[in-house]
Write a protein that holds these residues in place. Structure first.
Motif, short mmCIF file in Angstrom:
data_model
loop_
_atom_site.label_atom_id
_atom_site.label_comp_id
_atom_site.label_asym_id
_atom_site.label_seq_id
_atom_site.Cartn_x
_atom_site.Cartn_y
_atom_site.Cartn_z
N ASP A 98 57.13 -38.69 -116.01
CA ASP A 98 55.89 -38.84 -116.23
C ASP A 98 55.89 -40.33 -116.59
OD1 ASP A 98 53.55 -39.06 -117.51
OD2 ASP A 98 53.98 -36.84 -118.68
N ALA A 99 55.09 -41.08 -116.10
CA ALA A 99 54.78 -42.21 -116.53
C ALA A 99 53.82 -42.50 -117.50
CB ALA A 99 54.06 -42.95 -115.38
N GLY A 100 53.26 -41.34 -118.35
CA GLY A 100 52.36 -41.61 -119.26
C GLY A 100 51.20 -42.05 -118.74
N ARG A 101 50.67 -43.15 -119.58
CA ARG A 101 49.23 -43.87 -119.40
C ARG A 101 49.35 -45.18 -118.89
NH1 ARG A 101 46.36 -42.82 -124.94
NH2 ARG A 101 48.41 -42.81 -125.75
N THR A 102 50.59 -45.85 -118.58
CA THR A 102 50.69 -47.09 -118.00
C THR A 102 51.01 -47.13 -116.68
OG1 THR A 102 52.98 -47.35 -118.35
CG2 THR A 102 51.47 -47.71 -120.50
N ARG A 103 49.89 -47.90 -115.92
CA ARG A 103 50.18 -48.22 -114.57
C ARG A 103 51.58 -49.11 -114.39
NH1 ARG A 103 44.58 -49.40 -111.66
NH2 ARG A 103 43.37 -47.48 -112.29
N HIS A 104 51.82 -50.00 -115.26
CA HIS A 104 53.21 -50.68 -115.25
C HIS A 104 54.35 -49.71 -115.38
CE1 HIS A 104 55.76 -54.13 -115.66
NE2 HIS A 104 56.17 -53.52 -116.67
N ALA A 112 62.41 -47.84 -108.98
CA ALA A 112 63.29 -47.64 -109.46
C ALA A 112 63.95 -46.32 -108.59
CB ALA A 112 63.77 -47.49 -110.68
N ASP A 113 63.55 -46.16 -107.50
CA ASP A 113 63.82 -45.05 -106.49
C ASP A 113 63.69 -43.58 -107.11
OD1 ASP A 113 65.01 -44.04 -104.06
OD2 ASP A 113 67.02 -43.81 -104.94
N ALA A 114 62.25 -43.40 -107.37
CA ALA A 114 61.80 -42.20 -107.99
C ALA A 114 61.35 -41.43 -106.83
CB ALA A 114 60.37 -42.30 -108.71
N ASP A 115 61.61 -39.88 -106.78
CA ASP A 115 61.18 -39.33 -105.82
C ASP A 115 59.93 -38.90 -105.95
OD1 ASP A 115 63.75 -38.62 -104.31
OD2 ASP A 115 64.38 -38.03 -106.18
N TYR A 116 59.08 -39.04 -107.27
CA TYR A 116 58.03 -38.84 -107.56
C TYR A 116 57.52 -39.23 -108.88
CZ TYR A 116 59.06 -35.17 -110.65
OH TYR A 116 59.75 -34.52 -111.71
N VAL A 117 56.31 -39.80 -108.98
CA VAL A 117 55.80 -40.34 -110.44
C VAL A 117 54.69 -39.19 -110.75
CG1 VAL A 117 54.51 -42.09 -111.52
CG2 VAL A 117 56.28 -42.93 -109.85
N ALA A 118 54.83 -38.91 -112.11
CA ALA A 118 53.99 -38.09 -112.66
C ALA A 118 53.10 -38.66 -113.70
CB ALA A 118 54.59 -36.88 -113.31
#
Length: 155
Positions: A98-104, A112-118
């Motif tokens: 979960d990337a939270g609220r930041t696009r960065h 970094a090789d994520a299978d998904y970003v939430a």
């Protein structure tokens, strides 16, 4: 899935029968510890239906029980947490965060090789409508720019 182990198994089985599901995020019962008596059965039920079973923040337990991967919840150091889990989980495991609220943070996790970003909405947020609008904006942006899949949490 709160309640007795039998209740949890029954509810999960019914949910997986009711509609198509690609993955299941299993969270600790009290947001601190897993019910290790129920967990293996829940993982098995999901996997028998072809549903990937992911544990929240516990790579060691996921490996021990044969879960399909780990979801890293948002924190102020989510990128570092994700990278650590990705290293220990290996390439065969599904790992997302979960990337939270930041696009960065989302971009760093994706690189970094994520299978998904939430993209989730933290429980403490009071203006859920405004937060949902921001979440939709982040998801739209992500899906237009990146190939790594994204998901919306707490919808």
């Amino acid at each position: 899935l709160a309640g007795s182990p039998e209740s949890a198994r029954t509810v999960l089985s019914a949910a997986l029968e009711a509609s198509p599901v690609a993955s299941l995020l299993i969270r600790p019962a009290n947001d601190k510890t897993y019910d290790v008596k129920t967990l293996p059965a829940l993982i098995a039920i999901a996997q028998k239906k072809g549903v990937a079973a992911l544990l929240l923040n516990d790579d060691a337990l996921a490996r021990e029980l044969g879960a399909d991967g780990v979801h890293v919840s948002w924190s102020s150091d989510v990128v570092q947490q994700f990278k650590s889990v990705r290293r220990t989980a290996g390439s065969a495991a599904i790992v997302g965060a979960d990337a939270g609220r930041t696009r960065h943070d989302a971009m760093e996790i994706g690189e970094a090789d994520a299978d998904y970003v939430a993209f989730g909405i933290p429980a403490h947020v009071e203006d859920r409508s405004r937060a949902a609008d921001r979440q939709i904006d982040r998801i739209s942006w992500w899906s237009e720019v990146f190939e790594v899949p994204c998901i919306a949490l707490d919808v």
